[in-house]
Design a protein around this motif. Structure first.
Motif, PDB file in Angstrom:
ATOM      1  N   ALA A   1      -4.897  -1.495   3.991  1.00  0.00           N
ATOM      2  CA  ALA A   1      -4.417  -2.757   3.417  1.00  0.00           C
ATOM      3  C   ALA A   1      -4.264  -2.764   1.896  1.00  0.00           C
ATOM      4  O   ALA A   1      -3.213  -3.162   1.400  1.00  0.00           O
ATOM      5  N   PRO A   2      -5.290  -2.326   1.112  1.00  0.00           N
ATOM      6  CA  PRO A   2      -5.125  -2.469  -0.349  1.00  0.00           C
ATOM      7  C   PRO A   2      -3.943  -1.680  -0.896  1.00  0.00           C
ATOM      8  O   PRO A   2      -3.332  -2.117  -1.866  1.00  0.00           O
ATOM      9  N   ILE A   3      -3.624  -0.526  -0.298  1.00  0.00           N
ATOM     10  CA  ILE A   3      -2.464   0.184  -0.829  1.00  0.00           C
ATOM     11  C   ILE A   3      -1.180  -0.287  -0.151  1.00  0.00           C
ATOM     12  O   ILE A   3      -0.105  -0.138  -0.698  1.00  0.00           O
ATOM     13  N   ASP A   4      -1.321  -0.910   1.023  1.00  0.00           N
ATOM     14  CA  ASP A   4      -0.123  -1.485   1.639  1.00  0.00           C
ATOM     15  C   ASP A   4       0.475  -2.584   0.764  1.00  0.00           C
ATOM     16  O   ASP A   4       1.681  -2.813   0.780  1.00  0.00           O
ATOM     17  N   PHE A   5      -0.371  -3.240  -0.036  1.00  0.00           N
ATOM     18  CA  PHE A   5       0.162  -4.249  -0.962  1.00  0.00           C
ATOM     19  C   PHE A   5       1.228  -3.631  -1.868  1.00  0.00           C
ATOM     20  O   PHE A   5       2.156  -4.297  -2.293  1.00  0.00           O
ATOM     21  N   ALA A   6       1.054  -2.345  -2.186  1.00  0.00           N
ATOM     22  CA  ALA A   6       2.061  -1.681  -3.016  1.00  0.00           C
ATOM     23  C   ALA A   6       3.277  -1.249  -2.200  1.00  0.00           C
ATOM     24  O   ALA A   6       4.390  -1.232  -2.700  1.00  0.00           O
ATOM     25  N   TYR A   7       3.074  -0.889  -0.926  1.00  0.00           N
ATOM     26  CA  TYR A   7       4.186  -0.368  -0.113  1.00  0.00           C
ATOM     27  C   TYR A   7       4.993  -1.458   0.575  1.00  0.00           C
ATOM     28  O   TYR A   7       6.178  -1.283   0.858  1.00  0.00           O
ATOM     29  N   GLN A   8       4.324  -2.561   0.922  1.00  0.00           N
ATOM     30  CA  GLN A   8       4.907  -3.606   1.775  1.00  0.00           C
ATOM     31  C   GLN A   8       6.322  -3.983   1.336  1.00  0.00           C
ATOM     32  O   GLN A   8       6.572  -4.207   0.158  1.00  0.00           O
ATOM     33  N   GLU A   9       7.243  -4.058   2.299  1.00  0.00           N
ATOM     34  CA  GLU A   9       8.626  -4.481   2.051  1.00  0.00           C
ATOM     35  C   GLU A   9       9.346  -3.608   1.033  1.00  0.00           C
ATOM     36  O   GLU A   9      10.309  -4.040   0.410  1.00  0.00           O
ATOM     37  N   SER A  10       8.903  -2.369   0.834  1.00  0.00           N
ATOM     38  CA  SER A  10       9.655  -1.454  -0.026  1.00  0.00           C
ATOM     39  C   SER A  10      10.331  -0.413   0.871  1.00  0.00           C
ATOM     40  O   SER A  10      10.112  -0.375   2.081  1.00  0.00           O
TER      41      SER A  10
ATOM     42  N   GLY B   1       9.404   1.524  -6.385  1.00  0.00           N
ATOM     43  CA  GLY B   1       9.534   0.073  -6.498  1.00  0.00           C
ATOM     44  C   GLY B   1      10.823  -0.539  -6.004  1.00  0.00           C
ATOM     45  O   GLY B   1      11.160  -1.654  -6.385  1.00  0.00           O
TER      46      GLY B   1
ATOM     47  N   GLY C   1      10.997   3.979  -2.588  1.00  0.00           N
ATOM     48  CA  GLY C   1      10.078   2.925  -2.173  1.00  0.00           C
ATOM     49  C   GLY C   1       8.842   2.894  -3.055  1.00  0.00           C
ATOM     50  O   GLY C   1       8.438   1.849  -3.558  1.00  0.00           O
ATOM     51  N   LEU C   2       8.252   4.067  -3.264  1.00  0.00           N
ATOM     52  CA  LEU C   2       7.063   4.122  -4.110  1.00  0.00           C
ATOM     53  C   LEU C   2       7.401   3.727  -5.546  1.00  0.00           C
ATOM     54  O   LEU C   2       6.601   3.098  -6.235  1.00  0.00           O
TER      55      LEU C   2
END
Lengths: 519, 382
Positions: free
Chosen positions: A366-375, A440, A437-438
């Protein structure tokens, strides 16, 4: 055989088909056609994203393309493809004369063209086709949706009915029509994965039907299930959708696992490693798929406890999935491997699906999904699982069983060439999407900032190569059917096992009128 | 139709050029943003922690991949039939199967510990120095600075400033193409800012990678997120949740400034948020109305007032724009419930609304001759 009635003549053979092979053939051709329709939408998307700026389409139409690409590929191409495979292969693999419910089989197929026609017709309606993504989050898909949404809802209902009927039929066949001596733990893996998939479908599709029905009520009958202004809850939609949606991704991938588990032993000339652990792993994945749905919703503002629970539960899926991958490698270990086209596609599936599995594990956290989500990282992830998992293994299945279906052998050189074109095209398309994606880049936008231009151009070039590979596949299949070398052997592949390889090639219209005995 | 033949021809040449230039080895060595392929730690401690966690998980995955694919690669090469082997016949090994169930479980447990710690930090929105309410609209953001001392809040809209001509490839694209706005969010450096997120229409998501913030803005809900930037600078992001036609065109720009600069900015902003109630001529209203219309209304109703048939109604020759002026004001101020038409009374100041309505009633051949004043709007509201 004592009875001698063949298929009816002309169009009646197909309209009134009750033979599992005919219906299977229709499913396969239909899904292949839809694969090209959905693929065309993908080509439009990639052409628009070839470089920054708007060139080909306007943003509203772009959103229609992404939406319809997803819907057509999931509901029109991949799902019917595996149902077609089930229709052809399950009776032949378990020694049954046909599917248990042949007339319902006819209905469940013929609902599909109806539903898809309804869905495609929305392009010609005022306001255009649905433009809210294949996940159709409310209220974008209700209050803010084009009028054609009602037709989309109706189409989803029909598709759901078709899937449920298909699943009931598959389960009824597997439970009742196995040849004497074929206990559950002797069934081929493909049959096992489909049995579990059918359970998933029967449980998940009504939930989808519920979601779209609530949308229909919100749009036309003044309810406020998903409208905050009326006291409803837009996040409820996502919970309901993903309660269907997460099992759905396993509905797509489990039969693919089944195919791989048939093909790898054949070309390794060695039995499948860990058969019973394969069965238990499949069942565990299916069970877990129902308790992890909100990992698609980490950024919606769930309570911390919810985030942690869904993270832990989702990470568990890595264990049974790992078991499957290890089993496939252990099957090959110590075998005598050859690399005909079906094996090439299967090995590629194991390799590329595992990459999708790794990114899946990253997304689960979850905490790193905040960075990946919807990218675009997410786009890359699910294409590695859906395309490299489902489409590659489906292609493997076609090459593997085509000689049985048609009695003709495909051209191995062309098929291997087609594999390498598809492999290069696929990776060139989707691997760079991890990077953008990574860095941004959000998904579902028709245009992007200049820093993403180079990887996007690569991705577009890759997609055109991958698209060409599919046209090439169509050519190879037609060439095989029309003028492929005759292949009358019962057993096409040296290492093949299973009841389907005891039948003549091409498989006669009626098979196993007298059940074989399985020792 | 959507296809343009000339364009396709041009692209073919571009593609050829691309292959020539980019596939030559020297091009690959070029440094810079263009080949950025990883997350950035950004300018917050939390972002650094998320980045470190991402790298740990990534390297664990790479290590597993090297082992698994290493064995697989060895098998694919060494156990080929062409090497003249007879296949083995084994098909199970309880020991091995237990091992490859337990080892991954242990690896997962090792991952869960730091993941849980970081997750708890992301959710800790307590003790913030300032609160900003962020509201997503189709397709812009509203920033409302909440005065903790009970004074008056002030708010403004932030809209993409990239000209349409750049998007349509009529002008060269600027450096910050699609990532620039008319009025950025401004926050002070080394202060914990708490964001309260909601939306007025559909679901949006506020995403600024360098600040390590991504959170959905959902109508009817107020979500919380926070950041504590440690470096002065300008940071850019975008809406991350598909929110309709112009989802790709609602960027976010955040200026992180020194505490002194922030105080100056805050004072000037509070001053500027006062409403201009002076009476204006029709020409003045039309002139300011046109640019305000294009900024706030043209995304749906289009710059030529024709709308998009079946999705967004036309204003040109529309019964509303040509009919009773109070009804027109009513729809703009209060919106039309159940449709995409938002209540602009909550978004725009009365002087802005007056100019826009005047423009709508007199542009594109709509010849009502009406001019609507800011006081008409304030009177209507009472």
């Amino acid at each position: 055989m004592s009875e001698h009635h063949g298929p009816a003549k002309g169009i009646k053979r197909w309209l009134f088909a009750t033979n599992h092979k005919d219906i299977g053939t229709m499913y396969l051709w239909f899904s292949f056609a839809m694969f090209f329709v959905g693929g065309f939408f993908a080509m439009v998307i990639r052409a628009e994203l070839f470089q920054p700026g708007l060139q080909l389409v306007d943003p509203q139409f772009f959103n229609q393309m992404t939406t319809m690409h997803g819907l057509v590929m999931v509901f029109g191409a991949i799902m019917p493809a595996f149902v077609g495979l089930a229709n052809w292969m399950i009776p032949m693999m378990i020694g049954a004369p046909d599917m248990a419910l042949p007339r319902m089989n006819n209905l469940s197929f013929w609902l599909l063209p109806v539903a898809v026609t309804l869905l495609i017709s929305t392009f010609f309606m005022e306001g255009g086709a649905p433009a809210f993504g294949w996940t159709f989050y409310a209220p974008l898909s209700t209050t803010y949706a084009p009028p054609s949404t009602t037709f989309f809802i109706f189409a989803v209902h029909i598709l759901g009915a078709s899937s449920i009927m298909g699943s009931i039929n598959i389960l009824a066949t597997i439970i009742n029509l196995r040849a004497p001596g074929m206990t559950y733990m002797k069934m081929p893996m493909f049959v096992w994965t489909w049995a579990i998939t059918a359970f998933l479908l029967i449980a998940a599709m009504p939930v989808l039907a519920g979601a779209v029905t609530m949308m229909l009520m919100d749009i036309h009958f003044g309810t406020s299930f998903f409208s905050a202004a009326g006291g409803g809850d837009p996040v409820l939609f996502q919970h309901v959708f993903w309660f269907f949606g997460h099992p759905e991704v396993y509905i797509i991938i489990l039969p693919a696992f089944g195919v791989i588990s048939e093909i790898i032993p054949t070309f390794s000339r060695k039995p499948l490693f860990g058969y019973s652990s394969m069965v238990y792993a499949t069942a565990s994945i299916a069970f877990l798929s129902f308790i992890v749905w909100a990992h698609h919703m980490y950024t919606t503002g769930m309570p911390l406890a919810g985030e942690l629970y869904f993270m832990y539960a989702t990470m568990l899926i890595a264990i049974p999935t790992g078991v499957k991958v290890f089993n496939w490698i252990a099957t090959m270990f110590g075998g005598a491997l050859t690399f005909e086209a079906p094996m090439l596609f299967s090995v590629a599936t194991v390799f590329l699906f595992s990459l999708g599995g790794f990114t899946g594990l990253m997304l689960a956290i979850a905490p790193i999904d905040f960075a990946y989500q919807e990218s675009y990282f997410v786009v890359a992830h699910f294409h590695y699982t859906m395309v490299a998992g489902a489409i590659f293994s489906m292609t493997a299945a076609v090459y593997y069983w085509l000689p049985k279906w048609t009695g003709r052998m495909y051209n191995e050189t062309l098929a291997k060439t087609q594999f390498w074109i598809a492999f290069v095209g696929f990776n060139l398309t989707f691997f760079p999407q991890h990077f953008v994606g990574l860095a941004g880049m959000p998904r579902r936008t028709p245009d992007y900032a200049l820093q993403f231009a180079d990887f996007n151009m690569m991705s577009s070039i890759g997609s055109f190569i991958y698209g060409f590979a599919q046209l090439f596949l169509l050519y190879i299949i037609i060439q095989t059917i029309r003028s492929g070398k005759e292949n009358a052997d019962e057993k096409t592949w040296e290492g093949a096992n299973g009841l389907e390889w005891t039948l003549a090639s091409p498989a006669p219209f009626h098979t196993f009128s007298t059940p074989p005995t399985v020792k | 139709m959507y296809l343009r033949i000339n364009w396709l021809m041009k692209q073919t040449f571009r593609l050829a050029g691309f292959l020539l230039v980019y596939l030559s080895p020297s091009a690959w060595a070029k440094p810079g943003d263009r080949w950025e392929m990883n997350l950035s730690p950004g300018v917050t401690e939390l972002g650094q922690e998320v980045y470190d966690l991402h790298m740990i998980i990534l390297w664990i995955c790479v290590a597993i991949a090297v082992v698994v694919f290493g064995i697989m690669g060895y098998v694919l090469v060494a156990h080929r039939k062409s090497s003249g082997r007879t296949p083995a016949t084994f098909d199970e090994s309880t020991k091995v199967e237990i091992a490859w169930t337990i080892v991954p479980t242990l690896i997962l447990i090792a991952m869960v510990v730091p993941a849980t710690q970081t997750m708890i930090k992301i959710y800790d929105t307590s003790e913030a120095d300032l609160d900003i309410m962020i509201t997503g609209y189709q397709w812009k953001w509203k920033y409302e600075y909440i005065d903790k001392e009970g004074g008056e809040n002030f708010s403004y809209m932030s809209i993409m400033s990239t000209p349409q001509a750049q998007i349509d490839n009529l002008e060269p694209k600027g450096e910050n193409y699609l990532l620039e706005v008319d009025e950025p969010l401004v926050i002070p450096v080394n202060k914990k800012a708490r964001f309260l997120l909601t939306a007025a229409d559909v679901i949006h998501a506020w995403w600024v990678p360098a600040l390590s913030v991504k959170k959905d803005a959902i109508p009817g809900f107020v979500n919380e997120a926070w950041t504590l930037p440690t470096e002065i600078g300008t940071y850019r992001g975008q809406c991350a949740e598909l929110c309709g036609k112009d989802h790709g065109f609602m960027p976010i720009v955040v200026n992180v400034v020194s505490e002194e600069d922030y105080a100056v900015w805050l004072a000037s902003k509070k001053n500027a948020s006062k409403v201009d109630l002076s009476v204006k001529s029709k020409d003045e209203l039309m002139a300011s109305g046109q640019s305000l219309y294009e900024k706030n209304c043209a995304a749906c109703h289009m710059a030529n007032g024709a709308g998009i048939p079946g999705v967004f109604p036309a204003l040109k020759d529309s019964p509303i724009a040509l009919g009773d002026v109070n009804e027109h004001i009513n729809i703009v101020v209060n919106g039309t419930p159940g449709t995409a038409m938002a209540a602009y009374g909550a978004q725009l100041k009365p002087d802005v609304l007056a100019a826009i309505i005047t423009y709508e009633r007199n542009a594109w051949g709509n010849a009502t001759g009406d001019s609507v004043q800011a006081s008409d709007i304030t009177n209507f509201n009472q």
